[in-house]
Design a protein around this motif. Structure first.
Motif, PDB file in Angstrom:
ATOM      1  N   ILE A 199       0.851  -1.143  -0.005  1.00  0.00           N
ATOM      2  CA  ILE A 199       0.081  -0.242  -0.066  1.00  0.00           C
ATOM      3  C   ILE A 199       0.776   1.133  -0.028  1.00  0.00           C
ATOM      4  CG2 ILE A 199      -0.223   0.102   2.451  1.00  0.00           C
ATOM      5  CD1 ILE A 199      -3.433   0.750   1.989  1.00  0.00           C
ATOM      6  N   PHE A 200       0.575   2.350  -0.830  1.00  0.00           N
ATOM      7  CA  PHE A 200       1.326   3.434  -1.228  1.00  0.00           C
ATOM      8  C   PHE A 200       0.661   4.641  -0.507  1.00  0.00           C
ATOM      9  CE2 PHE A 200       2.700  -0.057  -3.668  1.00  0.00           C
ATOM     10  CZ  PHE A 200       3.799   0.193  -3.822  1.00  0.00           C
ATOM     11  N   ASP A 201       1.399   5.516   0.310  1.00  0.00           N
ATOM     12  CA  ASP A 201       0.856   6.516   0.912  1.00  0.00           C
ATOM     13  C   ASP A 201      -0.420   6.293   1.481  1.00  0.00           C
ATOM     14  OD1 ASP A 201       3.189   8.099   0.231  1.00  0.00           O
ATOM     15  OD2 ASP A 201       2.192   9.128  -1.617  1.00  0.00           O
ATOM     16  N   PRO A 202      -0.702   5.402   2.453  1.00  0.00           N
ATOM     17  CA  PRO A 202      -1.757   5.323   3.307  1.00  0.00           C
ATOM     18  C   PRO A 202      -2.224   6.598   3.913  1.00  0.00           C
ATOM     19  CG  PRO A 202      -0.302   4.044   4.275  1.00  0.00           C
ATOM     20  CD  PRO A 202       0.555   4.505   3.210  1.00  0.00           C
ATOM     21  N   THR A 203      -3.735   6.686   4.176  1.00  0.00           N
ATOM     22  CA  THR A 203      -4.158   7.796   4.853  1.00  0.00           C
ATOM     23  C   THR A 203      -4.981   7.187   6.037  1.00  0.00           C
ATOM     24  OG1 THR A 203      -5.956   7.780   3.532  1.00  0.00           O
ATOM     25  CG2 THR A 203      -4.435   9.268   2.999  1.00  0.00           C
ATOM     26  N   PRO A 204      -5.281   8.015   7.018  1.00  0.00           N
ATOM     27  CA  PRO A 204      -6.191   7.112   7.960  1.00  0.00           C
ATOM     28  C   PRO A 204      -7.480   6.685   7.671  1.00  0.00           C
ATOM     29  CG  PRO A 204      -5.316   9.404   8.586  1.00  0.00           C
ATOM     30  CD  PRO A 204      -5.110   9.370   7.222  1.00  0.00           C
ATOM     31  N   GLY A 205      -7.955   5.563   8.338  1.00  0.00           N
ATOM     32  CA  GLY A 205      -9.372   5.160   7.928  1.00  0.00           C
ATOM     33  C   GLY A 205      -9.182   3.715   8.803  1.00  0.00           C
ATOM     34  N   ARG A 206     -10.147   2.808   8.103  1.00  0.00           N
ATOM     35  CA  ARG A 206     -10.351   1.470   8.764  1.00  0.00           C
ATOM     36  C   ARG A 206      -8.903   0.873   8.633  1.00  0.00           C
ATOM     37  NH1 ARG A 206     -15.327  -1.286   6.416  1.00  0.00           N
ATOM     38  NH2 ARG A 206     -15.411   0.653   4.944  1.00  0.00           N
ATOM     39  N   LEU A 207      -8.597  -0.100   9.840  1.00  0.00           N
ATOM     40  CA  LEU A 207      -7.360  -0.691   9.607  1.00  0.00           C
ATOM     41  C   LEU A 207      -7.215  -1.983   8.656  1.00  0.00           C
ATOM     42  CD1 LEU A 207      -6.484  -1.268  13.358  1.00  0.00           C
ATOM     43  CD2 LEU A 207      -5.209   0.289  11.657  1.00  0.00           C
ATOM     44  N   LEU A 208      -6.130  -2.069   8.073  1.00  0.00           N
ATOM     45  CA  LEU A 208      -6.246  -2.999   6.882  1.00  0.00           C
ATOM     46  C   LEU A 208      -6.122  -4.255   7.612  1.00  0.00           C
ATOM     47  CD1 LEU A 208      -3.705  -1.147   4.772  1.00  0.00           C
ATOM     48  CD2 LEU A 208      -6.183  -1.705   4.044  1.00  0.00           C
ATOM     49  N   ARG A 209      -6.892  -5.532   7.236  1.00  0.00           N
ATOM     50  CA  ARG A 209      -6.596  -6.892   7.691  1.00  0.00           C
ATOM     51  C   ARG A 209      -5.322  -7.192   7.255  1.00  0.00           C
ATOM     52  NH1 ARG A 209     -10.863 -10.477   6.423  1.00  0.00           N
ATOM     53  NH2 ARG A 209     -11.377  -9.169   4.716  1.00  0.00           N
ATOM     54  N   GLY A 210      -4.488  -8.140   7.715  1.00  0.00           N
ATOM     55  CA  GLY A 210      -3.086  -8.907   6.929  1.00  0.00           C
ATOM     56  C   GLY A 210      -2.160  -7.938   7.176  1.00  0.00           C
ATOM     57  N   ASP A 211      -1.192  -8.646   6.613  1.00  0.00           N
ATOM     58  CA  ASP A 211       0.181  -7.899   6.663  1.00  0.00           C
ATOM     59  C   ASP A 211       0.431  -6.841   5.557  1.00  0.00           C
ATOM     60  OD1 ASP A 211       0.927  -8.861   9.288  1.00  0.00           O
ATOM     61  OD2 ASP A 211       1.773 -10.652   8.250  1.00  0.00           O
ATOM     62  N   TRP A 212       0.772  -5.769   5.617  1.00  0.00           N
ATOM     63  CA  TRP A 212       0.744  -4.784   4.626  1.00  0.00           C
ATOM     64  C   TRP A 212       2.163  -4.345   4.457  1.00  0.00           C
ATOM     65  CZ3 TRP A 212      -2.693  -3.926   0.575  1.00  0.00           C
ATOM     66  CH2 TRP A 212      -3.697  -4.392   0.477  1.00  0.00           C
ATOM     67  N   GLN A 213       2.811  -4.042   3.504  1.00  0.00           N
ATOM     68  CA  GLN A 213       4.103  -3.463   3.551  1.00  0.00           C
ATOM     69  C   GLN A 213       3.550  -1.735   2.901  1.00  0.00           C
ATOM     70  OE1 GLN A 213       6.964  -5.181   3.784  1.00  0.00           O
ATOM     71  NE2 GLN A 213       6.190  -7.037   3.712  1.00  0.00           N
ATOM     72  N   VAL A 214       4.210  -1.120   3.720  1.00  0.00           N
ATOM     73  CA  VAL A 214       3.723   0.294   3.641  1.00  0.00           C
ATOM     74  C   VAL A 214       4.789   1.301   2.882  1.00  0.00           C
ATOM     75  CG1 VAL A 214       3.271   2.606   4.802  1.00  0.00           C
ATOM     76  CG2 VAL A 214       2.087   0.558   5.496  1.00  0.00           C
ATOM     77  N   PHE A 215       4.423   1.847   1.734  1.00  0.00           N
ATOM     78  CA  PHE A 215       5.355   2.779   1.104  1.00  0.00           C
ATOM     79  C   PHE A 215       5.029   4.258   1.236  1.00  0.00           C
ATOM     80  CE2 PHE A 215       5.521  -1.473  -0.629  1.00  0.00           C
ATOM     81  CZ  PHE A 215       6.937  -1.757  -0.998  1.00  0.00           C
TER      82      PHE A 215
END
Ligand code: ZN
Length: 341
Positions: free
Chosen positions: A22-38
């Motif tokens: 996921i790229f440039d995430p913004t506040p919101g519902r938490l994502l399920r599972g493991d995410w790599q954040v860019f």
């Protein structure tokens, strides 16, 4: 199975067929599972991901600006450089220069099925502190449209630099202090560099901007300035000839300030008591069209700003399919990433 391979789910996501990126995430519902954040760059509307607990990636410069402005250390971060390639199963992420501010980058995502580029914020001309955004051909391009309206055409940068210096000289001659109100990173450092290179006028910066300045000096962008909170800065501010650069939360504003803003919006807007210059860290309309033409994707997805207008202009001028970035429902997100077509 999904038609779209790119979408928005509180951040930009790709149908990689496996890795959850996921790229440039913004506040919101938490994502399920493991995410790599860019994270593409240090402006606060893009850095929410650096405050989350999972694994995240940004350039060293972005991380340092973020940490120094917030005076805290980010945990679980991996720094990357322009040109680096990261492998996640069969998906490769490549870091590309975005030209928007120190450390800003685009990310190319290459899967066995397609290549895509997410630009973050881009600027396509050289400035005193950055080089123009790279143009990497790809199948799907996700591009910003902050100034994606045909009326937003910026003057040549050298002309704007000359206008800013000339106006500042006039204000000083008349006993006023040119006072620029800007964000804490990116534009202020370009202004410091402008006054350093083309004038002998001392530059005073607010403490917040000074923190971002220090990261620039550590990373090869040489800036000469006084921090307004230091004894040297305070001494300089008693003299009659200096320029002041501050965030909009104004502190130490001189009594005889002549306030100015530098923003792309100045092409069409005036700012009451402020003198305004259309110096922007973003691409203007023509730069965006030329960028898309060079990248030559099968389809363009557009986020932020004039999404509909830029989409129709790209289709009309370039004959390339274009649409606003589609929203992917959270409930579909895991399927979306696991879909193999
Ligand atoms: Zn930005």
């Amino acid at each position: 199975m999904h038609q779209e391979r790119v979408g928005w789910a509180n951040g930009v996501v790709f149908d990689t067929g496996g890795p959850r990126l996921i790229f440039d995430p913004t506040p919101g519902r938490l994502l399920r599972g493991d995410w790599q954040v860019f994270v593409t760059h240090a402006h606060s509307d893009h850095t929410y991901g650096l405050g989350t607990s999972g694994k995240k990636y940004s350039t060293q410069e972005t991380l340092r600006i973020y940490e120094s402005l917030r005076e805290k250390t980010v945990k679980n971060a991996q720094t990357v450089r322009i040109g680096d390639k990261l492998q996640f199963d069969q998906t490769q992420v490549t870091v590309l220069n975005a030209g928007h501010m120190l450390g800003s980058c685009q990310f190319e995502v290459a899967t066995p099925n397609f290549t895509a580029v997410y630009t973050g914020d881009i600027n396509c001309v050289d400035t005193l502190t950055t080089q123009a955004a790279e143009r990497r051909p790809c199948d799907y391009l996700v591009v910003e449209a902050t100034y994606g309206h045909p009326s937003y055409l910026f003057p040549r940068r050298s002309t704007m630099y000359a206008d800013i210096v000339r106006w500042s000289m006039t204000e000083l001659k008349e006993g006023r202090i040119p006072t620029f109100q800007v964000y804490s990173s990116g534009k202020p450092q370009e202004l410091v560099r402008l006054f350093n290179l083309y004038t002998k006028i001392p530059v005073v910066c607010s403490p917040t901007i000074s923190r971002a300045n220090r990261v620039h000096n550590e990373n090869g962008v040489k800036l000469d300035y006084y921090d307004s909170s230091t004894p040297e800065g305070k001494r300089m501010m008693k003299k009659g000839r200096w320029v002041y650069i501050s965030t909009s939360k104004v502190d130490h504003t001189p009594k005889n300030a002549s306030p100015a803003v530098t923003t792309g919006w100045a092409v069409r807007q005036t700012f009451r008591r402020y003198t305004s210059f259309p110096l922007s860290s973003h691409a203007d309309f023509d730069q965006l069209i030329q960028f898309v033409k060079a990248v030559n994707p099968k389809k363009v997805y557009i986020f932020t700003g004039y999404t509909d207008i830029l989409a129709s202009e790209i289709e009309r001028k370039l004959g390339i399919r274009a649409a606003p970035l589609p929203v992917i429902a959270q409930t579909k997100l895991l399927d979306f990433n696991e879909a193999v077509t």
